[in-house]
Motif scaffolding. Structure first.
Motif: not given
Length: 321
Positions: A51-58
């Protein structure tokens, strides 16, 4: 502007919300005869890694989209496995698909076919090794933190191989998780979703580094986990045990369960040894296959001798009737 503190508090909030959800739906780890803990604990706290990586992707406009898709796939099936056991074939299908997307992101399909096959097998094996090693408080979060900080240092001081913002976000996610896990009484465990996704993230950065430098020596960033897993498999095969059955034969498990060493001390020892290996590798090793091979042989012999001296030949080599 990239502000790490915003990500820290966002991921902290995500983790706290997950605790509420996990508690409501009973996503917990209950102690059994193989466990190294003795209290019911929330499982899946490592969901903060993907989820952290996904948040960074956004935030970073979906750079590395194929890798992120693979990360979400492998994290999804791992989280389902945390909630309810998944058939091995289905889990393997998701893992292979995720690795295929990782390889496409890194543009390695131009390599000879046998290298692709070796890569698939090695990554599959290592992901499972990290999952098997996640058995005591602090060990996976600690190992991941040492590895990612080392990769950040290499990216900053040695050679630029990736977007440092993703490394920072991954480190922040680990700090949030370790706040709840690196304790005498852990608030949560990583779960399959945590250990598997963390291994996948580490491999993403590690392969970027190896491709950029053509230096396989960086595989030594995985040395401590690799040694414990490989030697444990060897001893179990020697004892004619089914290596696919759950067990508590790892060296770290022996230190905690038999020697009664505190979880955090054992986790700290693994972190310290891996940190020393990383420092030596960065400062003294060159991109040499011979040096890599000799290093692995020396480390393996030393670790096997350590296990024999501490665990004893009877425990390690006696075939159970």
């Amino acid at each position: 502007m990239f502000v790490p503190f915003i990500f820290f508090f966002a991921l902290l909030l995500i983790e706290l919300i997950y605790f509420k959800v996990a508690d409501k739906y009973n996503i917990t780890d209950r102690p059994n005869h193989r466990s190294s803990h003795n209290r019911i604990t929330i499982r899946g706290g490592g969901i903060v890694f993907p989820l952290g990586f996904l948040l960074g992707a956004f935030y970073l406009k979906w750079e590395y989209s194929y890798f992120i898709t693979g990360l979400l796939l492998i994290s999804f099936i791992s989280f389902i496995d945390d909630v309810k056991p998944v058939k091995k074939r289905l889990r393997l299908l998701f893992h292979i698909t995720a690795i295929a997307l990782l390889f496409y992101q890194l543009d390695v399909y131009h390599l000879p076919f046998y290298w692709i096959v070796i890569g698939f097998i090695f990554i599959l094996g290592t992901i499972n090794a990290v999952n098997f090693m996640d058995g005591i408080n602090g060990i996976t979060g600690g190992f991941g933190l040492v590895t990612l900080i080392t990769l950040y240092y290499i990216n900053k001081q040695v050679i630029l191989f990736t977007d440092e913002k993703y490394l920072i976000i991954s480190i922040i996610a680990l700090l949030v998780f370790n706040f709840f896990n690196f304790r005498i009484k852990a608030k949560c465990f990583a779960g399959d979703v945590g250990s598997v996704s963390l291994a996948f993230i580490i491999f993403f950065f590690l392969l970027q580094l190896i491709i950029k430098t053509n230096n396989l020596t960086y595989i030594l960033l995985l040395l401590t986990y690799g040694l414990d897993t490989a030697t444990t498999i060897f001893f179990r095969i020697f004892r004619k045990e089914n290596v696919f059955e759950a067990h508590r034969s790892h060296f770290y498990q022996f230190l905690v369960n038999e020697q009664k060493m505190p979880h955090l001390l054992v986790a700290g020892l693994y972190m310290f040894v891996q940190a020393i290996v990383n420092i030596i590798m960065i400062n003294f090793f060159s991109a040499s296959a011979v040096i890599l091979a000799l290093s692995i042989i020396f480390a393996t012999v030393a670790f096997v001798l350590l296990r024999v001296m501490t665990e004893g030949t009877r425990r390690l080599f006696t075939v159970k009737s």
